[in-house]
Design a protein around this motif. Structure first.
Motif, mmCIF file in Angstrom:
data_model
loop_
_atom_site.group_PDB
_atom_site.id
_atom_site.type_symbol
_atom_site.label_atom_id
_atom_site.label_comp_id
_atom_site.label_asym_id
_atom_site.label_seq_id
_atom_site.Cartn_x
_atom_site.Cartn_y
_atom_site.Cartn_z
ATOM 1 N N PRO A 1 0.353 4.035 -5.092
ATOM 2 C CA PRO A 1 -0.316 3.194 -5.905
ATOM 3 C C PRO A 1 -0.813 3.737 -7.277
ATOM 4 N N CYS A 2 -0.066 3.210 -8.522
ATOM 5 C CA CYS A 2 -0.221 3.767 -9.768
ATOM 6 C C CYS A 2 -1.883 3.440 -10.172
ATOM 7 N N GLN A 3 -2.232 3.868 -11.232
ATOM 8 C CA GLN A 3 -3.589 3.454 -11.933
ATOM 9 C C GLN A 3 -3.990 1.928 -11.950
ATOM 10 N N PRO A 4 -2.914 1.158 -12.383
ATOM 11 C CA PRO A 4 -3.330 -0.366 -12.454
ATOM 12 C C PRO A 4 -3.370 -0.773 -10.974
ATOM 13 N N ALA A 5 -2.607 -0.245 -10.109
ATOM 14 C CA ALA A 5 -2.636 -0.742 -8.772
ATOM 15 C C ALA A 5 -4.005 -0.472 -7.883
ATOM 16 N N ARG A 6 -4.273 0.883 -8.284
ATOM 17 C CA ARG A 6 -5.656 1.191 -7.828
ATOM 18 C C ARG A 6 -6.754 0.429 -8.108
ATOM 19 N N LEU A 7 -6.706 -0.082 -9.711
ATOM 20 C CA LEU A 7 -7.870 -0.665 -10.069
ATOM 21 C C LEU A 7 -7.815 -1.869 -9.540
ATOM 22 N N SER A 8 -6.827 -2.709 -9.344
ATOM 23 C CA SER A 8 -6.439 -4.060 -8.848
ATOM 24 C C SER A 8 -7.127 -4.083 -7.407
ATOM 25 N N LEU A 9 -6.558 -2.995 -6.750
ATOM 26 C CA LEU A 9 -7.191 -2.944 -5.187
ATOM 27 C C LEU A 9 -8.302 -2.876 -4.889
ATOM 28 N N LEU A 10 -9.139 -1.987 -5.715
ATOM 29 C CA LEU A 10 -10.453 -1.906 -5.897
ATOM 30 C C LEU A 10 -11.320 -3.261 -6.035
ATOM 31 N N VAL A 11 -10.820 -3.879 -6.924
ATOM 32 C CA VAL A 11 -11.440 -4.981 -7.414
ATOM 33 C C VAL A 11 -11.169 -6.100 -6.311
ATOM 34 N N GLU A 12 -9.984 -6.348 -5.842
ATOM 35 C CA GLU A 12 -9.830 -7.192 -4.576
ATOM 36 C C GLU A 12 -10.427 -6.658 -3.454
ATOM 37 N N TYR A 13 -10.709 -5.440 -3.075
ATOM 38 C CA TYR A 13 -11.379 -5.147 -1.851
ATOM 39 C C TYR A 13 -12.802 -4.846 -2.090
ATOM 40 N N ARG A 14 -13.284 -5.149 -3.302
ATOM 41 C CA ARG A 14 -14.790 -4.680 -3.555
ATOM 42 C C ARG A 14 -16.001 -4.897 -2.533
ATOM 43 N N GLU A 15 -15.628 -6.091 -1.681
ATOM 44 C CA GLU A 15 -16.636 -6.133 -0.725
ATOM 45 C C GLU A 15 -16.120 -5.709 0.681
ATOM 46 N N ASP A 16 -14.986 -5.192 0.939
ATOM 47 C CA ASP A 16 -14.782 -4.567 2.071
ATOM 48 C C ASP A 16 -13.822 -3.230 2.002
ATOM 49 N N ARG A 17 -14.548 -1.989 1.788
ATOM 50 C CA ARG A 17 -13.675 -0.748 1.554
ATOM 51 C C ARG A 17 -12.992 -0.491 2.705
ATOM 52 N N THR A 18 -13.396 -0.870 3.906
ATOM 53 C CA THR A 18 -12.788 -0.327 5.250
ATOM 54 C C THR A 18 -11.585 -1.181 5.271
ATOM 55 N N ALA A 19 -11.610 -2.335 4.940
ATOM 56 C CA ALA A 19 -10.298 -3.102 5.095
ATOM 57 C C ALA A 19 -9.116 -2.589 4.017
ATOM 58 N N LEU A 20 -9.734 -2.152 3.009
ATOM 59 C CA LEU A 20 -8.569 -1.428 1.933
ATOM 60 C C LEU A 20 -8.206 -0.175 2.660
ATOM 61 N N LEU A 21 -8.794 0.685 3.243
ATOM 62 C CA LEU A 21 -8.334 1.959 3.655
ATOM 63 C C LEU A 21 -7.677 1.753 4.837
ATOM 64 N N VAL A 22 -7.723 0.637 5.655
ATOM 65 C CA VAL A 22 -6.844 0.523 6.863
ATOM 66 C C VAL A 22 -5.348 -0.158 6.280
ATOM 67 N N TYR A 23 -5.556 -0.893 5.482
ATOM 68 C CA TYR A 23 -4.339 -1.566 4.616
ATOM 69 C C TYR A 23 -3.509 -0.365 3.932
ATOM 70 N N LEU A 24 -4.262 0.657 3.162
ATOM 71 C CA LEU A 24 -3.337 1.586 2.669
ATOM 72 C C LEU A 24 -2.940 2.542 3.675
ATOM 73 N N GLY A 25 -3.637 2.762 4.991
ATOM 74 C CA GLY A 25 -3.153 3.615 6.106
ATOM 75 C C GLY A 25 -1.881 3.097 6.516
ATOM 76 N N LEU A 26 -1.796 1.950 6.484
ATOM 77 C CA LEU A 26 -0.524 1.210 7.218
ATOM 78 C C LEU A 26 0.527 1.801 6.123
ATOM 79 N N LEU A 27 0.310 1.285 4.811
ATOM 80 C CA LEU A 27 1.416 1.544 3.769
ATOM 81 C C LEU A 27 1.895 3.043 3.897
ATOM 82 N N MET A 28 0.653 3.923 3.684
ATOM 83 C CA MET A 28 0.931 5.352 3.726
ATOM 84 C C MET A 28 1.992 5.712 4.931
ATOM 85 N N ALA A 29 1.750 5.167 6.231
ATOM 86 C CA ALA A 29 2.621 5.402 7.248
ATOM 87 C C ALA A 29 4.117 4.919 7.139
ATOM 88 N N GLU A 30 4.215 3.800 6.421
ATOM 89 C CA GLU A 30 5.468 3.285 6.098
ATOM 90 C C GLU A 30 6.225 4.111 5.079
#
Length: 255
Positions: free
Chosen positions: A15-44
């Motif tokens: 995730p580049c800078q704009p992607a990180r900013l967008s993800l932080l905004v989208e998951y601002r109420e649920d940081r755990t869900a963001l980490l789970v989502y990113l963990g799955l993408l990291m494995a892929e």
């Protein structure tokens, strides 16, 4: 862009800078869900990049995908960096997501030194995207070309409708440009704020100095983007306004 795991819009490692900013905004109420989502993408990403490059350092991917997204404690929390800040906005003194100088692409740096007009492309749906690679070619017929994100909502709408509108933006449109580039929150949707004029080609900002209605001719992959070619069918020029320019990662104005 898989299997390279680079951003289709800017070419940087995702995730580049704009992607990180967008993800932080989208998951601002649920940081755990963001980490789970990113963990799955990291494995892929690890599996695909290992096939391309052989053995990878897992720690590097961990930092790239997860470390930046961890919730900060009160003592560590900083105001989110915003590269094209509005007057009076609070920003961090440095960009926490910037690519280190030694890792920046020379081609991307060259592109950054070419000042480009900022335009807004919209299509029925509605959908929209900020584009700084618009070129008009006079002829019979007159044509318009631009590089856009093939995975954007705009392209899906343009492909379905076969037409779109292009409006040059001016200095008052900085926040609007950031919103349609995914760099600024848009509660209620991209078109929820501001005044818009409906056209058969898509909504255009009511205070835009003009706009062009285009018919889609063709599109093909070009570099990491999609090169869109269209015929200009309608041009409406209301008033002459100063342009908003994009130069070296920042919005600029004519002086």
């Amino acid at each position: 862009m898989r299997p390279l795991w680079r951003c289709r819009a800017c070419g940087a490692h995702w995730p580049c800078q704009p992607a990180r900013l967008s993800l932080l905004v989208e998951y601002r109420e649920d940081r755990t869900a963001l980490l789970v989502y990113l963990g799955l993408l990291m494995a892929e990403a690890h599996a695909q990049l290992s096939q391309l490059n052989g053995q990878l350092h897992h720690a590097g991917l961990h930092d790239r995908f997860l470390t930046w997204a961890r919730a900060r404690g009160p003592a560590e929390r900083v105001t989110m960096f915003h590269v094209n800040h509005e007057p009076g906005a609070q920003i961090h003194h440095t960009d926490p997501f910037a690519v280190p100088a030694g890792e920046r692409s020379p081609v991307r740096r060259l592109r950054g030194r070419l000042a480009a007009p900022v335009t807004l492309w919209t299509a029925p749906g509605p959908a929209g995207l900020t584009v700084s690679s618009t070129l008009v070619a006079e002829g019979e017929p007159d044509r318009l070309l631009g590089l856009i994100d093939a995975e954007s909502d705009l392209w899906a709408a343009v492909e379905e409708a076969g037409r779109f509108a292009v409006a040059p933006l001016g200095p008052p449109h900085r926040q609007l440009a950031d919103r349609f580039a995914g760099l600024f929150p848009s509660p209620g949707g991209l078109f929820a704020t501001g005044s818009w004029t409906d056209t058969p080609y898509g909504p255009v900002p009511a205070d835009a100095g003009g706009w062009a209605g285009c018919r889609l001719d063709s599109a093909r992959e070009y570099g990491w983007a999609l090169l869109v070619e269209a015929t200009i069918e309608v041009v409406e020029l209301v008033t002459e306004t100063d342009p908003l320019l994009h130069y070296r990662g920042r919005y600029r104005e004519l002086t």
